[in-house]
Structures are given as C-alpha cells and as structure tokens.
Motif scaffolding. Structure first.
Motif, mmCIF file in Angstrom:
data_model
loop_
_atom_site.group_PDB
_atom_site.id
_atom_site.type_symbol
_atom_site.label_atom_id
_atom_site.label_comp_id
_atom_site.label_asym_id
_atom_site.label_seq_id
_atom_site.Cartn_x
_atom_site.Cartn_y
_atom_site.Cartn_z
ATOM 1 N N GLY A 88 -9.329 -9.359 -1.767
ATOM 2 C CA GLY A 88 -8.312 -8.811 -0.886
ATOM 3 C C GLY A 88 -7.996 -7.357 -1.168
ATOM 4 O O GLY A 88 -8.346 -6.806 -2.200
ATOM 5 N N VAL A 89 -7.297 -6.747 -0.213
ATOM 6 C CA VAL A 89 -7.045 -5.309 -0.265
ATOM 7 C C VAL A 89 -6.116 -4.913 -1.406
ATOM 8 O O VAL A 89 -6.207 -3.798 -1.935
ATOM 9 C CB VAL A 89 -6.491 -4.820 1.096
ATOM 10 C CG1 VAL A 89 -5.085 -5.366 1.327
ATOM 11 C CG2 VAL A 89 -6.482 -3.307 1.170
ATOM 12 N N GLN A 90 -5.207 -5.807 -1.830
ATOM 13 C CA GLN A 90 -4.282 -5.453 -2.904
ATOM 14 C C GLN A 90 -5.029 -5.243 -4.225
ATOM 15 O O GLN A 90 -4.673 -4.376 -5.025
ATOM 16 C CB GLN A 90 -3.209 -6.536 -3.067
ATOM 17 C CG GLN A 90 -2.284 -6.674 -1.861
ATOM 18 C CD GLN A 90 -1.538 -5.389 -1.552
ATOM 19 O OE1 GLN A 90 -1.083 -4.681 -2.455
ATOM 20 N NE2 GLN A 90 -1.409 -5.070 -0.267
ATOM 21 N N TYR A 91 -6.057 -6.026 -4.452
ATOM 22 C CA TYR A 91 -6.878 -5.827 -5.646
ATOM 23 C C TYR A 91 -7.635 -4.504 -5.547
ATOM 24 O O TYR A 91 -7.871 -3.840 -6.558
ATOM 25 C CB TYR A 91 -7.846 -6.995 -5.820
ATOM 26 C CG TYR A 91 -7.222 -8.198 -6.502
ATOM 27 C CD1 TYR A 91 -7.390 -8.406 -7.867
ATOM 28 C CD2 TYR A 91 -6.444 -9.105 -5.783
ATOM 29 C CE1 TYR A 91 -6.827 -9.506 -8.498
ATOM 30 C CE2 TYR A 91 -5.865 -10.201 -6.409
ATOM 31 C CZ TYR A 91 -6.050 -10.390 -7.767
ATOM 32 O OH TYR A 91 -5.470 -11.459 -8.397
ATOM 33 N N ASN A 277 -6.273 9.602 -6.323
ATOM 34 C CA ASN A 277 -6.570 8.171 -6.203
ATOM 35 C C ASN A 277 -5.376 7.314 -6.595
ATOM 36 O O ASN A 277 -5.130 6.264 -5.988
ATOM 37 C CB ASN A 277 -7.798 7.817 -7.043
ATOM 38 C CG ASN A 277 -9.093 8.084 -6.305
ATOM 39 O OD1 ASN A 277 -9.238 7.721 -5.144
ATOM 40 N ND2 ASN A 277 -10.036 8.746 -6.965
ATOM 41 N N ILE A 278 -4.627 7.730 -7.601
ATOM 42 C CA ILE A 278 -3.397 6.998 -7.957
ATOM 43 C C ILE A 278 -2.417 7.052 -6.792
ATOM 44 O O ILE A 278 -1.789 6.037 -6.438
ATOM 45 C CB ILE A 278 -2.773 7.589 -9.232
ATOM 46 C CG1 ILE A 278 -3.673 7.310 -10.441
ATOM 47 C CG2 ILE A 278 -1.383 7.011 -9.468
ATOM 48 C CD1 ILE A 278 -3.212 7.972 -11.715
ATOM 49 N N THR A 279 -2.282 8.224 -6.171
ATOM 50 C CA THR A 279 -1.409 8.359 -5.001
ATOM 51 C C THR A 279 -1.874 7.443 -3.884
ATOM 52 O O THR A 279 -1.062 6.781 -3.221
ATOM 53 C CB THR A 279 -1.407 9.820 -4.515
ATOM 54 O OG1 THR A 279 -1.027 10.687 -5.587
ATOM 55 C CG2 THR A 279 -0.436 9.999 -3.353
ATOM 56 N N ASN A 280 -3.182 7.375 -3.656
ATOM 57 C CA ASN A 280 -3.732 6.468 -2.648
ATOM 58 C C ASN A 280 -3.324 5.029 -2.907
ATOM 59 O O ASN A 280 -2.927 4.309 -1.986
ATOM 60 C CB ASN A 280 -5.265 6.567 -2.654
ATOM 61 C CG ASN A 280 -5.799 7.507 -1.593
ATOM 62 O OD1 ASN A 280 -5.757 7.194 -0.411
ATOM 63 N ND2 ASN A 280 -6.276 8.650 -2.014
ATOM 64 N N ALA A 281 -3.468 4.623 -4.157
ATOM 65 C CA ALA A 281 -3.202 3.217 -4.499
ATOM 66 C C ALA A 281 -1.769 2.816 -4.199
ATOM 67 O O ALA A 281 -1.504 1.682 -3.791
ATOM 68 C CB ALA A 281 -3.513 2.988 -5.976
ATOM 69 N N PHE A 282 -0.834 3.741 -4.390
ATOM 70 C CA PHE A 282 0.577 3.411 -4.204
ATOM 71 C C PHE A 282 1.101 3.757 -2.811
ATOM 72 O O PHE A 282 2.263 3.497 -2.498
ATOM 73 C CB PHE A 282 1.425 4.108 -5.266
ATOM 74 C CG PHE A 282 1.230 3.531 -6.640
ATOM 75 C CD1 PHE A 282 1.813 2.314 -6.988
ATOM 76 C CD2 PHE A 282 0.456 4.175 -7.579
ATOM 77 C CE1 PHE A 282 1.638 1.769 -8.237
ATOM 78 C CE2 PHE A 282 0.266 3.640 -8.841
ATOM 79 C CZ PHE A 282 0.856 2.418 -9.176
ATOM 80 N N PHE A 283 0.236 4.338 -1.964
ATOM 81 C CA PHE A 283 0.664 4.668 -0.603
ATOM 82 C C PHE A 283 -0.308 4.147 0.454
ATOM 83 O O PHE A 283 -0.329 4.639 1.578
ATOM 84 C CB PHE A 283 0.848 6.184 -0.451
ATOM 85 C CG PHE A 283 2.089 6.711 -1.105
ATOM 86 C CD1 PHE A 283 3.303 6.754 -0.417
ATOM 87 C CD2 PHE A 283 2.063 7.130 -2.422
ATOM 88 C CE1 PHE A 283 4.451 7.235 -1.020
ATOM 89 C CE2 PHE A 283 3.208 7.606 -3.050
ATOM 90 C CZ PHE A 283 4.413 7.661 -2.342
ATOM 91 N N GLY A 284 -1.130 3.153 0.096
ATOM 92 C CA GLY A 284 -1.920 2.460 1.105
ATOM 93 C C GLY A 284 -3.218 3.110 1.513
ATOM 94 O O GLY A 284 -3.750 2.795 2.588
ATOM 95 N N GLY A 285 -3.771 3.993 0.694
ATOM 96 C CA GLY A 285 -5.069 4.588 1.004
ATOM 97 C C GLY A 285 -6.174 3.880 0.239
ATOM 98 O O GLY A 285 -5.941 3.281 -0.803
ATOM 99 N N MET A 286 -7.403 3.972 0.735
ATOM 100 C CA MET A 286 -8.495 3.223 0.114
ATOM 101 C C MET A 286 -9.160 3.994 -1.026
ATOM 102 O O MET A 286 -10.106 3.507 -1.636
ATOM 103 C CB MET A 286 -9.560 2.861 1.155
ATOM 104 C CG MET A 286 -10.275 4.046 1.763
ATOM 105 S SD MET A 286 -11.423 3.525 3.062
ATOM 106 C CE MET A 286 -12.152 5.106 3.508
ATOM 107 N N GLY A 287 -8.657 5.184 -1.333
ATOM 108 C CA GLY A 287 -9.246 5.973 -2.405
ATOM 109 C C GLY A 287 -10.471 6.727 -1.923
ATOM 110 O O GLY A 287 -10.951 6.528 -0.804
ATOM 111 N N GLY A 288 -10.975 7.622 -2.760
ATOM 112 C CA GLY A 288 -12.127 8.401 -2.346
ATOM 113 C C GLY A 288 -12.520 9.451 -3.358
ATOM 114 O O GLY A 288 -12.207 9.336 -4.549
#
Length: 502
Positions: A88-91, A277-288
């Motif tokens: 799932g997306v949360q992981y 990437n940390i910001t992505n994780a806590f604001f709903g982005g998939m990272g990159g």
C-alpha cells in the motif's frame, strides 16, 4: 549545513525573463511525466504532481546545483512499485522518508563524491535497462480489466489507442525540426487533446485512472505500524531508492557541471534530495530525484539559477489547485506516447555505435547491468554488481602487469626494479619473482615505478622480509613513495623493513 544551503547568490545579474520562461517550460514537460510515473506505480496521479512540486521547490532552495530540476522520477518510482502494490501507499511514504534520511546522511558525511566511481559501461547498462522498463510499462495501458480478468484492448478501442499514441510520437519527433520555442511533448499533448475533444473520440483519459484535482498538500504521518516488522519491510526499498536517487541526481549534477563549465556541490545536493524526499513522505508525494530530461530542457532554455526550478514547481502547484479539470481530460494515449519517447531518449544509443571499440569485459558489464535492471527492477543492485565486476576486472588486469627487472650492482648486491602497483591482486606474482635461496646476502627492491597500495601488499613484504631474514640475508627497500612510506610506518610493529638511505 542548511544555513549554507540557503544561498541565492546565483540570482544576481540573471535574466529574469529567461528564468521565467524556462521555469514555465519545465513545468509543462514535468506534468505528463509526473502523471505517467505515478500511474505506472499504481498511485494516484496527484501523488506524482505533489512530488513534482515538493521535490522542485525544496531542491531549488537547498540544492547544490543551480539549474537542476528534480521531481517524481521514473528511476525511483520503479524501485517502489513492488512495495506499493504489495503493502500500500502508506508503506511507500514511509520508505520515501527513510530514503530521505539516508540521503541526508550521505551528504552530511560527504560521501557524494563516490558517484565518480561508477564506470561508463555501468551507466550505459543502467540507462538502457531503465529505458526498457519505462517503455515496457507503457504496454500496460493497452490492456483493460473486465470482471477481474485482464486482456488486451481489441477492435476500435485498440486502433484508436494505437493511432493516438503514434500521432503523439510523430509530433514529438517532428516539432523540434520546426521550432524549439515550445516543448514538443507539450504540443503533442495539446494536439491529441484537441483532436479527442473536438471529434468526441471515445478513448481512455486520465480521469479514468483517478482525479488530479486537489488542494494544497497537507501534512500527515505515514500510517504504518512503528514496529521492527515494518522496518524490515521498508528498509531494503528505502536503501535502494536512496542509492538510485543519489546516483541519478549526482550524475545529472556532473552533466550540468560539464555543460555550464561550473562546479556544483554534490554533498549539498545529496542533503537537498534527502530533505525533499522527507517532505514528500509527510505531504503526500511519491518521492523522486533529479530529472535528466527536464534539467536539459531548463539548461537549454538558458536558465542558470535556482529561480527557474522554483517557478516550475510553483506552476505545477497552481495546476493542482485550479487546472485539475483540464488535466483529467488528457488522453492516456498522449501520455503513453510521451513516455515512450522519454524511454527512447533515455536509451544510450551511443553504446551500440562504440560497442566494437569497447573491451569485451565492458560489453559484458553493460549488458549484465541492463539485464538485472530489466529482470529484477532493482537499479541499485544492478549498479552495485556492475561496479564490483568492473573493479574486479580492473584488479585482474593490473595484477598481470606487475614486472621485475633484475640486475647485479658493483658491490655484488642484487636489485629488483618493480613495475606496476603492489596490491592484493598482484602479491602472488610479486613473491614469485624472488629467489631467496639463490640471491646474494644483500637484496634491494626499487619501488620507483611501483607503490605499496594496501594491507595485502604489506603482508607480502613481511613474508618476503621474513624469508630473507631466515636465510641471514638483508632486504632493503628504496624509492618508496610518500604514501607507501606512510603506510609502512603505520604498520610498524607488524613489519619492520630496511629503507635505503639516499
């Protein structure tokens, strides 16, 4: 480190019009890729757009290379596809956060320079494998699911999809020959969109996958159990993503350095990628990570500062807030065509042109890396294996090159002039060149054309010294380099050698 990162000195004496237009162009080219990469991973398209905005704005502010563009890139998304589908997306968000922490540690401990150790054949294999993955992933869009059964499109639905995809590819290929003022991928999407809308063509659209209308990204902690079991699940993916993201980002940085004849800061960029990437994780982005194609578009448009990347990121945010209804009507065939062209441009066709001029070992490494990338979808493992094999080949080649020229001096002593480095791969050949029983009482080893490279070399010298001492003979070393002397000095107590007095 973050205080030093907030450096906007590159905004002095810049062309704001150029930066503005470059940023808008970059945003338009990032939208189809961000949507396609998210859909490729089975995620909501909105997570791709959030990643484009968050990666873009954070790295624009904190990054170590003005002119670089970061977003939700295919290299990192491919790594996380299996995790998202199975847990799932949360992981996925949790893995992105952990990857960000790892990247910050790499930058903090100044390990970014090690990207230079990646040989060119490994990069050829990496990029070729990635291109094949991206291309093959588009084939999924030619399938549909009915009553839980997946099958190929057929009839008019298939012909329309094929025709629109082919039209997209043709436009992307032809437009640059006419003008480069507007990105060809953007023109292709607009033309296909207008065609489908104007003639009311029934074909799959972005809305059939998910809605992209949204609001400002909101803070949330990934909803995963904080247990050792969770760590065991996400850690391998996080480590691979961190490695792949840094490899692509730092190689992109080196590319921009060469194009602009300036110098970026790899460690600073690693920290910025991690923070993004940390910001992505806590604001709903998939990272990159850094995006090669968009960076080239940005630099090609004349951008040389952080401003263009920031403008591109903010433009994507405005599209999320007010442009969703339009983006949702984009035909999937247009995105498939754009992504196929991205795959084609990513593939290192030059590797075929020079394959006859490459050593067989380099050809093997490049093909192996590409094969592992395609079969396992594990880009970091492929690169690691490629680097290890390249290093072993290099060590083997150098091990065979160690030579010794023998001569007798006027005083009756025997001298061995060593050529080639003495290291773990060459110690056996080195020891075989000496005749302790037949040599005179004094033997000199000349290291003018050699050097003591590692602990295996020191151990070989100890064995040789002990062998001559057992026969009451004296072994003398001369012309040692400063680093060789320092290494032997550090091993004092383990080995005692006689140094020639110049």
């Amino acid at each position: 480190m973050f205080a030093n990162a907030l450096d906007f000195s590159d905004l002095k004496n810049i062309n704001f019009k150029t930066e503005l237009l470059a940023g808008l162009t970059v945003a338009m080219t990032m939208i189809p890729e961000s949507l396609s990469f998210a859909i490729l991973a089975g995620l909501s398209p909105l997570t791709g757009l959030y990643a484009a905005f968050l990666m873009g704005i954070v790295t624009a502010i904190l990054g170590g290379r003005p002119g670089m563009v970061s977003g939700g890139a295919g290299a990192t998304v491919v790594v996380l596809m299996a995790l998202a589908s199975s847990h799932g997306v949360q992981y996925l968000f949790a893995a992105v956060a952990m990857a960000g922490v790892m990247q910050i540690l790499v930058g903090t401990f100044k390990l970014g320079k090690f990207v230079r150790l990646i040989p060119q054949p490994v990069m050829y294999g990496f990029l070729n494998g990635l291109a094949i993955i991206i291309f093959m992933a588009q084939v999924v869009q030619f399938k549909t699911v009915d009553n839980g059964v997946t099958h190929w499109l057929s009839g008019s639905a298939l012909y329309i999809m094929l025709g629109l995809t082919a039209l997209t590819i043709a436009i992307v290929l032809l437009v640059p020959k006419l003008t480069k003022a507007v990105p060809a991928s953007l023109i292709a999407i607009i033309v296909v969109f207008a065609l489908v809308y104007g003639f009311n063509i029934d074909t799959r659209k972005v809305l059939s996958i998910a809605s992209v209308s949204g609001s400002l990204p909101s803070f949330h902690i990934p909803a995963v159990p904080f247990t050792m079991a969770t760590l065991q699940i996400i850690f391998p993916y996080a480590m691979i993503m961190a490695g792949v993201g840094l490899i692509e980002s730092l190689l992109t940085l080196n590319m921009v350095d060469e194009i602009t004849n300036t110098k970026g800061n790899s460690n600073k960029e690693a920290v910025a990628q991690g923070a993004a990437n940390i910001t992505n994780a806590f604001f709903g982005g998939m990272g990159g990570c850094a995006m090669v194609a968009q960076t080239l578009v940005n630099i090609g448009a004349g951008a040389r500062s952080r401003l263009s990347a920031a403008i591109g990121a903010l433009t994507i945010l405005m599209i999320i807030l007010v442009g969703g209804p339009v983006i949702e009507q984009i035909p999937m065939a247009a995105l498939v065509g754009v992504m196929m062209m991205v795959a084609i441009s990513t593939f290192e066709w030059a590797s075929f042109r020079i394959i006859s001029k490459m050593p067989r070992s380099d050809i093997f490494v490049g093909m192996l890396v590409a094969l592992i990338t395609v079969l396992l979808h594990n880009l970091a493992l492929a690169v690691l294996i490629g680097v290890v094999i390249s290093a072993l080949v290099f060590a083997w080649d150098n091990a065979k090159r160690i030579r010794a020229r023998k001569s007798i001096n006027a005083d009756g002593s025997k001298e061995y002039a060593i050529y080639g480095p003495l290291f773990f791969g060459s110690t056996t050949a080195f020891l075989d060149k000496f005749d302790a029983d037949g040599d005179p009482e004094t033997v000199i080893i000349d290291f003018k054309e050699s050097r003591v490279a590692d602990m295996s070399a020191i151990d070989a010298l100890k064995k040789l010294t002990d062998k001559y001492e057992a026969r009451s003979k004296k072994l003398i070393l001369k012309n040692l380099s400063s680093d060789s002397r320092r290494m032997l000095g550090q091993a004092s107590g383990f080995i005692e050698v006689n140094l020639h007095q110049d």
